[in-house]
Scaffold this motif. Structure first.
Motif, mmCIF file in Angstrom:
data_model
loop_
_atom_site.group_PDB
_atom_site.id
_atom_site.type_symbol
_atom_site.label_atom_id
_atom_site.label_comp_id
_atom_site.label_asym_id
_atom_site.label_seq_id
_atom_site.Cartn_x
_atom_site.Cartn_y
_atom_site.Cartn_z
ATOM 1 N N ILE A 369 -24.177 4.477 1.658
ATOM 2 C CA ILE A 369 -25.322 4.678 2.556
ATOM 3 C C ILE A 369 -25.992 3.352 2.889
ATOM 4 C CG2 ILE A 369 -27.648 5.675 2.722
ATOM 5 C CD1 ILE A 369 -26.613 8.112 1.213
ATOM 6 N N HIS A 370 -26.213 2.525 1.850
ATOM 7 C CA HIS A 370 -26.826 1.208 2.074
ATOM 8 C C HIS A 370 -26.045 0.403 3.104
ATOM 9 C CE1 HIS A 370 -29.055 1.207 -2.070
ATOM 10 N NE2 HIS A 370 -29.565 2.029 -1.173
ATOM 11 N N GLU A 371 -24.725 0.430 2.964
ATOM 12 C CA GLU A 371 -23.889 -0.359 3.876
ATOM 13 C C GLU A 371 -23.973 0.154 5.305
ATOM 14 O OE1 GLU A 371 -20.663 -1.396 0.450
ATOM 15 O OE2 GLU A 371 -19.889 -0.544 2.343
ATOM 16 N N LYS A 393 -32.188 -0.942 3.412
ATOM 17 C CA LYS A 393 -32.490 -1.802 4.566
ATOM 18 C C LYS A 393 -31.843 -1.238 5.821
ATOM 19 C CE LYS A 393 -33.021 -6.190 2.136
ATOM 20 N NZ LYS A 393 -32.151 -6.169 0.920
ATOM 21 N N PHE A 394 -32.628 -1.193 6.865
ATOM 22 C CA PHE A 394 -32.098 -0.674 8.124
ATOM 23 C C PHE A 394 -31.714 -1.837 9.035
ATOM 24 C CE2 PHE A 394 -34.805 2.591 6.429
ATOM 25 C CZ PHE A 394 -34.240 3.791 6.831
ATOM 26 N N LYS A 395 -30.780 -1.559 9.941
ATOM 27 C CA LYS A 395 -30.472 -2.580 10.923
ATOM 28 C C LYS A 395 -31.538 -2.550 12.017
ATOM 29 C CE LYS A 395 -26.937 -4.420 13.941
ATOM 30 N NZ LYS A 395 -26.048 -3.974 15.023
ATOM 31 N N ASN A 396 -31.914 -1.347 12.395
ATOM 32 C CA ASN A 396 -32.827 -1.225 13.532
ATOM 33 C C ASN A 396 -33.604 0.090 13.446
ATOM 34 O OD1 ASN A 396 -34.070 -1.390 15.997
ATOM 35 N ND2 ASN A 396 -32.262 -0.673 17.129
ATOM 36 N N LEU A 397 -34.581 0.094 12.572
ATOM 37 C CA LEU A 397 -35.351 1.330 12.371
ATOM 38 C C LEU A 397 -36.352 1.505 13.511
ATOM 39 C CD1 LEU A 397 -36.061 3.719 10.498
ATOM 40 C CD2 LEU A 397 -37.661 2.205 9.324
ATOM 41 N N GLY A 398 -36.254 2.635 14.206
ATOM 42 C CA GLY A 398 -37.114 2.822 15.384
ATOM 43 C C GLY A 398 -38.145 3.919 15.254
ATOM 44 N N LYS A 419 -40.186 -1.491 7.113
ATOM 45 C CA LYS A 419 -38.756 -1.734 6.972
ATOM 46 C C LYS A 419 -38.103 -2.252 8.253
ATOM 47 C CE LYS A 419 -37.632 0.925 2.935
ATOM 48 N NZ LYS A 419 -37.084 -0.183 2.137
ATOM 49 N N ASN A 420 -38.882 -2.346 9.311
ATOM 50 C CA ASN A 420 -38.393 -3.063 10.482
ATOM 51 C C ASN A 420 -39.300 -4.267 10.645
ATOM 52 O OD1 ASN A 420 -37.850 -4.101 13.019
ATOM 53 N ND2 ASN A 420 -37.413 -2.085 13.897
ATOM 54 N N GLU A 421 -38.729 -5.464 10.441
ATOM 55 C CA GLU A 421 -39.584 -6.644 10.438
ATOM 56 C C GLU A 421 -39.846 -7.196 11.829
ATOM 57 O OE1 GLU A 421 -37.601 -9.028 7.568
ATOM 58 O OE2 GLU A 421 -38.321 -7.770 5.925
#
Ligand code: ADP
Ligand code: MG
Length: 704
Positions: A369-371, A393-398, A419-421
């Motif tokens: 899931i993390h990956e 960590k998300f790639k692109n949490l919207g 979690k979205n920087e």
């Protein structure tokens, strides 16, 4: 005129320097009442006032009167009841209309010497009728010397503690201290509201208000003082919340989710039911946020069973349609799993990847899931607190959705949207514990609010009844009939603290009696101390219809959805709060069958318990229930509100001052529209006030 820093300097003076205090009393005041400075003391407001304007005749007394005042002459004094019987002092007193007994059980000897036979006294206390004669125990008495003191008009009463009283700091002492302080503080008290507001609402000045709240010259002035201070307090709280909201809107650009092809496909081909008008309206409100270019911060309120999950899912599709990831956080594992199970097939049919992450997810699966999250190929993540962990960590949490948000702390929630920087994700928090409007305005003043105020049309309203132990056989018989018709049943036991072994024993005793009565029926048991795998196993059996009765604690309170369950029995219902009872009842009535809620209680109930039970029997309207809950408990005790700090109010009471709150909020809004940085001369007093209190608390109405 004094400048702001001078002003606050005076109010920061340590309380021990007030005449009549000294270091020993100061230490006590700090420890018991949190009073450290002059400012702190002035803001210890009386919690009630006693009317000393009227002197009653003994003839006028009735049972049930509150504290009243009499003018009587002492006829004789004697001590009764030596040794075995309780020793007491009785003073017989009369006025022109009758006779009354004044009684003391404590300080008997000392009191005997204080009371002078033949003299007149002003007596204050609560009369009760005993053997045809009225008596007052432990009255306050004061020798009457020919004239009534004008000051003892409306007497303020301050709350004190046992410890303070033992050190001779009672309500009267505090009043004296307030008087001393006010006399010196007067020139230092600055006005905190702009003149136009004061004029518009015909308010008295801050100076007058502080004076009359502690030393009211008349009932009218007291009312004025209360109105002014309540307005001010609510006004500054609203200013604070709205400034926050404005800042967020100004500073946080929102992701724009305008293209929503999958949402249309889902609507046309997969939606399992027609949405209610309320659901549609809310989805439109949310979509408007998603395309506005500003970050959404929205609270979705909707009664149990109103269909919030589907609304959330459709919004999540909006995010995924725009190449953003989305997550849904639920407060329990059972609930997270259930959301996952119900949404999984939809998501997969639409070609999206969905996963569930909880405390009991296996390490191997967790790693996958993390990956998938980090490389962006996982679109939707459902889970519990496990979502908050740093490793996630998300790639692109919207879009972040939080279900039953009152179950989470502010900190936990905000961790999620950090979690979205790059860009703040949109935030949708949901609650099935409707909050009265007044409270919502204060607690969630910085959020936009959507309400689902309509249940799906196929719902039958739940029948609620109140029963006592005498009816147990009947109740069990009814359960048997329902099971024979193919339905399932919840029996819930209170578990106030999950660690209380006593509660657990109640649960197991109950379970055993259920097992004995329903020997041929499959029964599940679920409680907070089970391993989550066991809990889950039992929940699943009930969900699949393999077990017919679910004996449980309140762990099933939130969110669980078993449409075939038609009876909710709540044991010791008097021990639950209204909001909780309402939540529990919401577990049934989710299918097409008539559902029932049976509230089991002891035979005799305390007043508040009785009102709670009667309310439940009378109505299923969550907003009405929330209002009554607020009145019964006061805002500080409502679910999840304690931690917020927004309710740290000194004088306003959200359960009573909704009118003042409404006006205060409107005025705060107007002001921020016209002069958001408090630049105009008139608004400088606001700026000064905010600055002098900034570091201390969010209640800007406090004297800094
Ligand atoms: P809650 O608002 O308490 O979270 P849920 O989202 O769990 O409610 O919905 C309760 C039940 O109602 C679910 O079984 C859901 O599928 C169903 N439901 C939701 N919306 C509708 C609708 N518009 N018509 C019929 N059933 C609906
Ligand atoms: Mg729900």
């Amino acid at each position: 005129m004094l400048n702001a820093s001078k002003l606050s300097e005076f109010f920061q003076t340590k309380i021990e320097f007030l005449k009549g205090v000294g270091s020993k009393k100061a230490a006590l005041l700090q420890k018991e009442l949190g009073v450290l400075t002059f400012a702190d003391l002035l803001q210890v407001y009386p919690f009630r006032y006693e009317d000393r304007t009227k002197i009653f005749n003994i003839k006028e007394l009735k049972d049930g009167l509150p504290n009243i005042q009499l003018k009587v002459r002492i006829q004789n004094v004697q001590i009764l009841g030596e040794g075995f019987k309780k020793k007491r002092l009785i003073a017989k007193a009369t006025d022109l209309t009758g006779e009354i007994d004044l009684i003391w059980f404590q300080g008997v000897e000392w009191m005997k010497n204080q009371i002078l036979v033949g003299k007149e006294y002003i007596v204050f206390g609560k009369p009760t009728l005993f053997n045809h004669t009225f008596q007052i125990s432990h009255p306050e008495i004061e020798l009457f010397e020919g004239k009534l003191e004008v000051k003892s008009f409306l007497q303020p009463v301050y709350s004190t503690t046992e410890k303070l009283k033992a050190n001779y700091i009672g309500s009267k002492t505090i009043q004296k201290l307030q008087e001393t302080l006010l006399e010196t503080a007067e020139p230092h008290i600055a006005e905190t509201l702009p003149y136009s507001l004061i004029a518009k609402y015909k308010m008295i000045s801050k100076k007058q208000a502080l004076w009359h709240i502690h030393l009211p010259a008349s009932a009218e002035m007291l009312l004025q003082a209360q109105r002014r201070l309540k307005f001010e307090e609510l006004f500054f709280v609203q200013l604070h919340l709205l400034t926050h909201k404005l800042l967020k809107k100004r500073n946080f650009k929102g992701l724009v989710f305008s293209s929503i092809p999958t949402v249309s496909v889902f609507y046309k081909q997969h939606l399992p039911f027609e949405l209610t008008e309320a659901q549609k309206r809310v989805i439109r409100e949310i979509y408007a946020d998603m395309v506005s270019g500003r970050q959404m911060n929205r609270l979705l309120q909707g009664d149990v069973g109103s269909g919030k999950t589907m609304v959330a899912f459709i919004c999540m599709l909006m995010a995924v349609d725009n190449a953003a990831q989305t997550c849904l956080m639920a407060p329990t594992e059972i609930l997270a799993t259930q959301h996952f199970e119900s949404l999984k097939s939809y998501a997969e049919t639409l070609g999206f990847r969905i996963a569930c992450l909880t405390g009991s997810t296996k390490t191997k699966e967790r790693k996958i899931i993390h990956e998938l999250l980090e490389d962006g190929s996982l679109n939707i993540l459902i889970g519990t607190h496990a979502l908050i962990e740093d490793k996630v960590k998300f790639k692109n949490l919207g879009l972040v959705v939080v279900d039953e948000q009152h179950r989470f702390g502010v900190e936990q929630r905000s961790k999620l949207w950090r979690k979205n920087e790059q860009v703040q994700p949109h935030v949708l928090v949901m609650t099935a514990t409707p909050i009265p409007r007044t409270l919502a305005m204060t607690l969630y003043g910085d959020l936009d609010i959507s309400n689902i105020d309509e249940l799906p049309a196929n719902r039958k309203s739940i029948k609620t009844v109140h029963r006592t132990d005498e009816h147990r056989l009947q109740v069990f018989g009814f359960i048997r009939d329902q099971i024979a018709e193919g339905r399932q049943v919840y029996i819930v036991y209170p578990l106030i603290k999950e660690s209380e072994t006593l509660d657990l024993k109640d649960l197991y005793d109950g379970y055993e009696s259920v097992v004995r009565f329903f020997q041929d029926v499959q029964i599940s048991i679920v409680h907070g101390q089970q391993k989550s795998a066991d809990k889950d196993f039992e929940m699943q059996r009930f969900l699949r219809g393999e077990t017919k009765i679910m004996v449980a604690t309140t762990v099933i309170e939130v969110g669980v959805n078993v449409p075939n369950a038609s009876v909710m029995v709540i044991e010791s219902a008097q021990r639950f709060g209204l909001a909780q009872l309402h939540q529990l009842r919401g577990r049934v009535g989710r299918g097409a069958n008539q559902s029932y809620c049976i509230l089991m209680t002891d035979k005799t109930l305390q007043e508040n318990s009785r009102i709670r039970i009667e309310t439940m029997v009378r109505t299923t309207n969550g907003f009405e229930i929330a209002d009554i809950d607020l009145k019964l408990r006061g805002p500080g005790d409502l679910m999840g509100t304690r931690q917020s700090g927004a309710l740290d109010l000194l004088i306003a009471d959200l359960s009573q001052d909704s009118d003042i709150l409404k006006v205060a909020r409107e005025e705060a809004m107007h002001l921020l529209e016209r002069d958001p940085d408090f630049q105009s001369i008139e608004n400088r007093c606001i700026k000064a006030q905010i600055e002098s209190t900034k570091s201390k608390s969010m209640n800007w109405a406090r004297i800094g």
